[in-house]
Write a protein that holds these residues in place. Structure first.
Motif, PDB file in Angstrom:
ATOM      1  N   HIS A 330      22.689   6.678   1.698  1.00 60.14           N
ATOM      2  CA  HIS A 330      21.453   7.454   1.674  1.00 60.14           C
ATOM      3  C   HIS A 330      21.310   8.104   0.295  1.00 60.14           C
ATOM      4  O   HIS A 330      21.561   9.318   0.137  1.00 60.14           O
ATOM      5  CB  HIS A 330      21.479   8.509   2.788  1.00 60.14           C
ATOM      6  N   PRO A 331      20.931   7.339  -0.705  1.00 52.62           N
ATOM      7  CA  PRO A 331      20.909   7.836  -2.088  1.00 52.62           C
ATOM      8  C   PRO A 331      20.020   9.052  -2.299  1.00 52.62           C
ATOM      9  O   PRO A 331      20.229   9.818  -3.245  1.00 52.62           O
ATOM     10  CB  PRO A 331      20.417   6.626  -2.891  1.00 52.62           C
ATOM     11  N   GLU A 332      19.059   9.266  -1.424  1.00 47.46           N
ATOM     12  CA  GLU A 332      18.150  10.411  -1.583  1.00 47.46           C
ATOM     13  C   GLU A 332      18.871  11.748  -1.415  1.00 47.46           C
ATOM     14  O   GLU A 332      18.313  12.792  -1.777  1.00 47.46           O
ATOM     15  CB  GLU A 332      16.986  10.301  -0.585  1.00 47.46           C
ATOM     16  N   TYR A 333      20.097  11.741  -0.880  1.00 48.19           N
ATOM     17  CA  TYR A 333      20.839  12.984  -0.680  1.00 48.19           C
ATOM     18  C   TYR A 333      21.843  13.285  -1.786  1.00 48.19           C
ATOM     19  O   TYR A 333      22.454  14.355  -1.788  1.00 48.19           O
ATOM     20  CB  TYR A 333      21.586  12.936   0.660  1.00 48.19           C
ATOM     21  N   VAL A 334      22.017  12.372  -2.715  1.00 43.35           N
ATOM     22  CA  VAL A 334      23.035  12.565  -3.749  1.00 43.35           C
ATOM     23  C   VAL A 334      22.738  13.808  -4.582  1.00 43.35           C
ATOM     24  O   VAL A 334      23.601  14.676  -4.784  1.00 43.35           O
ATOM     25  CB  VAL A 334      23.153  11.322  -4.646  1.00 43.35           C
ATOM     26  N   GLU A 335      21.531  13.927  -5.084  1.00 45.17           N
ATOM     27  CA  GLU A 335      21.173  15.061  -5.938  1.00 45.17           C
ATOM     28  C   GLU A 335      21.258  16.382  -5.200  1.00 45.17           C
ATOM     29  O   GLU A 335      21.605  17.411  -5.785  1.00 45.17           O
ATOM     30  CB  GLU A 335      19.769  14.854  -6.512  1.00 45.17           C
TER      31      GLU A 335
END
Length: 367
Positions: A330-335
């Motif tokens: 879920h790359p949208e949660y990395v930041e």
């Protein structure tokens, strides 16, 4: 062997003078020692003949349990009388290196680490001749057996410190292994192992009845048909004390689901499909654990592939992180997590321990 040497050095540098292992020295939320992490680290050190380091950890952990005996007894009395548990009486899952409980709000009701600790104690005692159980270890082990016998059926946070309203199958797998292992240690030392063995048998029956779906283990008791990579604990690294042997059809089906659902694009292993922590990256320690399973089943290619992934995850200093985020679920949660807690924890001593254990198993198997 370079990363083996470096991993041992990282662990030795992260061990306090009293024996506790810090989870990660450079990550403020992990400036604690967990029973779970610490035991896996101590076992890895034992596998590389660093027995004094392991013994010091077990001395620290057992003394800490004994120091909280009054709270354990109050907890057991409340269970026996059918009264609500007082959170202040529960054994915490993590402590500062000098033995203090953390002040932050934290999911402290976790049981898996105590099962893991019991297994680690027996593993270490097997290395002594004759196998001896120091009095403090014996008292701590008996307290933990009674504590787990009273509480194992209650919902508690899993090994990822989540889902406190559920019972994780991997938690029960760790409890079974610990109780089964310590019963052998009790018998070797002329102590009564009845409660440990009876509780282990109850847990196994419960797991087979409520933790299996369509022939494979599931993440949570009577939960959805999903897997978690920590289900590998049903077989490895607990070996002869495991709830399931590597060749068991249920274990084979569970690993097949983990391979299908959780092995990532770059070859590492994710925790579970809905994991959003740092985007749900590939975890170094879980990849090493899968490598242990492969090695235990004679799968040379799989074991070496996992070993190579772990080695490639080390940075220029030879430090292994908690997870790598090259292909998060879920790359949208990395930041979001980078903003909350900064970069991923590194070096994570548990990652280094998992690498050491896999390396030792590969070496010992002759693969």
């Amino acid at each position: 062997m370079i990363l083996v040497t470096q991993s041992i050095a990282v662990i030795e540098a992260g061990q306090g003078t009293n024996g506790a292992y810090v989870a990660c020295p450079s990550y403020s939320s992990y400036n604690y020692c967990w029973f779970r992490d610490g035991t896996f680290i101590a076992v890895a050190m034992d596998r590389w003949q660093k027995h004094e380091s392991a013994r010091r950890f077990y001395d620290w952990a057992t003394a800490l349990v004994v120091a909280r005996a009054d709270g354990i007894e109050r907890c057991l009395e409340n269970v026996a009388q059918g009264r609500p548990l007082n959170p202040a009486d529960l054994l915490h899952t993590r402590y500062t290196l000098d033995g203090r409980q953390g002040d932050e709000d934290w999911p402290n009701f976790q049981l898996d680490g105590f099962g893991t600790l019991l297994w680690g104690l027996q593993h270490h005692m097997q290395l002594t001749d004759p196998p001896t159980m120091p009095s403090v270890w014996a008292r701590a082990a008996n307290l933990l057996v009674r504590y787990l016998a009273a509480l194992w059926q209650r919902p508690n946070s899993d090994c990822w410190e989540e889902f406190s309203d559920q019972i994780a199958v991997s938690t029960l797998a760790a409890l079974y292994a610990g109780l089964h292992a310590i019963s052998a240690a009790f018998e070797a030392n002329g102590q009564d192992a009845t409660l440990a063995l009876d509780t282990a048998r109850q847990i196994k029956a419960f797991l087979l009845g409520s933790g299996v779906r369509d022939g494979h283990l599931i993440k949570q008791i009577e939960g959805e048909d999903v897997v978690d990579a920590s289900l590998l604990w049903a077989s490895v690294p607990f070996q002869e004390h495991s709830f399931l042997q590597p060749s068991d059809p249920v274990m084979q089906a569970t690993v097949a689901r983990i391979e299908q659902d959780l092995v990532g694009k770059t070859g590492g292993v994710h925790r579970y499909a809905k994991d959003t922590f740092y985007g749900g990256g590939e975890w170094v320690l879980l990849t090493a654990l899968l490598g242990e399973y492969y090695t235990a089943t004679g799968n040379l290619t799989g074991g070496q592939r996992c070993l190579a992934f772990v080695e490639a995850s080390a940075n220029e200093q030879g430090h292994l992180p908690e997870q790598v985020s090259r292909a998060p679920l879920h790359p949208e949660y990395v930041e979001h997590w980078l903003g909350c807690w900064g970069p991923v924890a590194c070096p994570l001593l548990w990652s280094h321990a998992a690498y050491l254990s896999l390396s030792a198993q590969v070496r010992e198997s002759g693969l």
